[in-house]
Scaffold this motif. Structure first.
Motif, PDB file in Angstrom:
ATOM      1  N   ALA A   1       0.829  -1.212   0.000  1.00 58.38           N
ATOM      2  CA  ALA A   1       0.000   0.000   0.000  1.00 58.38           C
ATOM      3  C   ALA A   1       0.871   1.273   0.000  1.00 58.38           C
ATOM      4  CB  ALA A   1      -0.930  -0.028   1.194  1.00 58.38           C
TER       5      ALA A   1
ATOM      6  N   LYS B   1       1.238   4.346  -2.850  1.00 57.78           N
ATOM      7  CA  LYS B   1       0.989   5.770  -2.582  1.00 57.78           C
ATOM      8  C   LYS B   1       2.084   6.620  -3.235  1.00 57.78           C
ATOM      9  CE  LYS B   1      -0.331   7.107   1.746  1.00 57.78           C
ATOM     10  NZ  LYS B   1      -0.458   6.949   3.211  1.00 57.78           N
TER      11      LYS B   1
ATOM     12  N   PHE C   1      -6.000  -2.817  -1.257  1.00 64.63           N
ATOM     13  CA  PHE C   1      -7.355  -2.581  -1.762  1.00 64.63           C
ATOM     14  C   PHE C   1      -7.391  -2.806  -3.280  1.00 64.63           C
ATOM     15  CE2 PHE C   1     -10.690   0.188  -3.419  1.00 64.63           C
ATOM     16  CZ  PHE C   1     -11.756  -0.164  -2.598  1.00 64.63           C
TER      17      PHE C   1
ATOM     18  N   ASP D   1      -7.070   5.447  -7.682  1.00 62.93           N
ATOM     19  CA  ASP D   1      -8.262   4.909  -7.009  1.00 62.93           C
ATOM     20  C   ASP D   1      -7.921   4.038  -5.801  1.00 62.93           C
ATOM     21  OD1 ASP D   1      -9.912   6.082  -8.808  1.00 62.93           O
ATOM     22  OD2 ASP D   1     -10.310   4.265  -9.991  1.00 62.93           O
ATOM     23  N   ILE D   2      -6.738   3.419  -5.831  1.00 60.59           N
ATOM     24  CA  ILE D   2      -6.466   2.448  -4.760  1.00 60.59           C
ATOM     25  C   ILE D   2      -5.363   2.890  -3.790  1.00 60.59           C
ATOM     26  CG2 ILE D   2      -7.243   0.468  -6.153  1.00 60.59           C
ATOM     27  CD1 ILE D   2      -3.677   0.457  -5.605  1.00 60.59           C
TER      28      ILE D   2
ATOM     29  N   LYS E   1      -5.386   3.010   0.225  1.00 59.99           N
ATOM     30  CA  LYS E   1      -6.546   2.293   0.775  1.00 59.99           C
ATOM     31  C   LYS E   1      -6.144   0.867   1.136  1.00 59.99           C
ATOM     32  CE  LYS E   1      -9.968   4.664  -2.081  1.00 59.99           C
ATOM     33  NZ  LYS E   1     -10.860   4.437  -3.226  1.00 59.99           N
ATOM     34  N   TYR E   2      -6.748   0.350   2.192  1.00 56.07           N
ATOM     35  CA  TYR E   2      -6.456  -1.011   2.633  1.00 56.07           C
ATOM     36  C   TYR E   2      -7.687  -1.897   2.486  1.00 56.07           C
ATOM     37  CZ  TYR E   2      -2.071   0.618   4.637  1.00 56.07           C
ATOM     38  OH  TYR E   2      -0.825   1.132   4.794  1.00 56.07           O
ATOM     39  N   LYS E   3      -7.435  -3.191   2.488  1.00 55.16           N
ATOM     40  CA  LYS E   3      -8.533  -4.162   2.412  1.00 55.16           C
ATOM     41  C   LYS E   3      -8.492  -5.000   3.698  1.00 55.16           C
ATOM     42  CE  LYS E   3      -7.674  -7.880   0.257  1.00 55.16           C
ATOM     43  NZ  LYS E   3      -6.995  -8.574  -0.814  1.00 55.16           N
TER      44      LYS E   3
END
Ligand code: F6P
Length: 356
Positions: free
Chosen positions: A111, A115, A139, A329-330, A333-335
């Motif tokens: 992640a 970024k 994510f 878009d991702i 963000k984490y999942k």
């Protein structure tokens, strides 16, 4: 065309396999391909240290653990900080990207890496990200490479711990990596037949956990296996911020809940309790067959995206298909594991305790 590759963040199995697939695709399908590797993650790009790499440098890497380029954690927040003497790390990376005449940069990372990759894109660099981490918490992709290998390693470790646990009649805590997300602990716990699984997404209650262990002990079970994520938290800790929890634990000389838990469970259930921290064995070694296939699919797809001129994206694995997402878009963000999702419910249906 000239391509750059770097591996950033914590390592995992499959980094070399992905680089091999990218490179073999490019050398096979794009005339006059040139590839340079940046050592130590974004550090190499910041320093402008580019290593020319031939096709042969990538051949034979499919089953090799670690990363031949080396990796580092270069925190995202440091990228835009003005340095002594002026300029930022981001500006130096962009300048080096241009100076080297790159047509595309492949960034293999988690992640945080994405970024920074999104920042580079915003500055006009062409970037394609690939989703790496044993934590599986990126994510926009159902799976990350390195995850399945780590699941296999942790599940095998649980199998081994089970036999010694049975011999001695002990309760065993197995601490598994995953600070923010519990995917690895959940999958390895289920695969290893753990009796309790404790993950960050489901703060656990000590009374409920101990009652479940007591019931097993009363039923004459000789062995209790508890899979604990390194980021697992007691329900009483849940209202506090990560930093506050870390402070309280540091006062006890601990970084995770595991040592405290082993002590309390031993005292409360009257059963000898031991803890094993699996640590970096989950990140090291050769990728499993599933990851080798996944890495080949992700890497060759990334090469194809570059050939088609699709940049500013990260490759993903969604419902069995290889696809891509816009980095913007991702990034960041984490999942997380859904506490009421199918996997948790399946485990609960067969009696696995999550301490709730
Ligand atoms: O991001 C993967 C991960 O393995 C986490 O599960 C773990 O918390 C962390 O890296 C440890 O990283 P390191 O000690 O290498 O900084």
């Amino acid at each position: 065309m000239k391509f750059g590759i770097l591996t950033s963040g914590g390592d995992c199995a499959g980094l070399n396999a992905v680089m091999r697939a990218i490179a073999l695709y490019l050398y096979t399908n794009i005339k006059n391909t040139e590839i340079v590797g940046f050592p130590d993650g974004y550090g190499g790009l910041i320093r402008g240290e580019a290593i020319p790499m031939k096709r042969e440098d990538f051949e034979g890497l499919l089953a090799v653990g670690g990363t031949v380029l080396g990796t580092r954690r270069t925190p995202f927040k440091t990228m835009t900080v003005e340095e002594e003497g002026g300029g930022t790390r981001l500006a130096r990376m962009v300048a080096n990207y241009r100076k080297l005449g790159l047509d595309c940069l492949f960034t293999l990372g988690g992640a945080g890496t994405h970024k920074t990759a999104a920042l580079l894109c915003a500055e006009g660099c062409r970037v394609i990200g690939l989703p790496k981490t044993i934590d599986n918490d990126i994510f926009g992709t159902d799976l990350t490479f390195g995850f399945q290998t780590a699941v296999d390693v942790a599940a095998e470790a649980i199998d081994r711990i089970r036999t010694t646990s049975e011999s001695h009649g002990r309760t065993m805590l197995v601490e598994i990596m995953g600070n923010k997300a519990g995917w690895l602990t959940l999958h390895a716990g289920i695969a290893g037949g753990a009796d309790a699984i404790l993950i960050p997404e489901i703060p656990f209650n000590l009374d409920i956990l101990c009652a479940a262990l007591d019931a097993r002990n009363r039923a004459g079970k000789r062995c209790n296996i508890i899979a604990v994520a390194e980021g697992a938290i007691l329900d009483s800790e849940a209202p506090f911020r990560r930093r506050e929890r870390a402070f309280v634990r540091a006062e006890r000389g601990e970084t995770t809940v595991t040592p405290h838990l082993a002590e309390v469970i031993g005292e409360r259930t009257g059963v000898e309790t031991r803890a094993t921290v699996l640590g970096y064995i989950q990140r090291g070694g050769s990728p499993c067959a599933f990851d080798r296939v996944l890495c080949t699919r992700l890497g060759s797809y990334a090469g194809k995206l570059a050939q088609e001129g699709r940049f500013g994206v990260t490759v993903a694995y969604t419902r069995g298909q290889i696809t891509f997402n816009a980095l913007s878009d991702i990034a960041g963000k984490y999942k997380f594991v859904d506490p009421d999702g199918e996997l948790v419910r399946a485990a609960e249906r067969i009696g696995v305790c999550f301490g709730r």
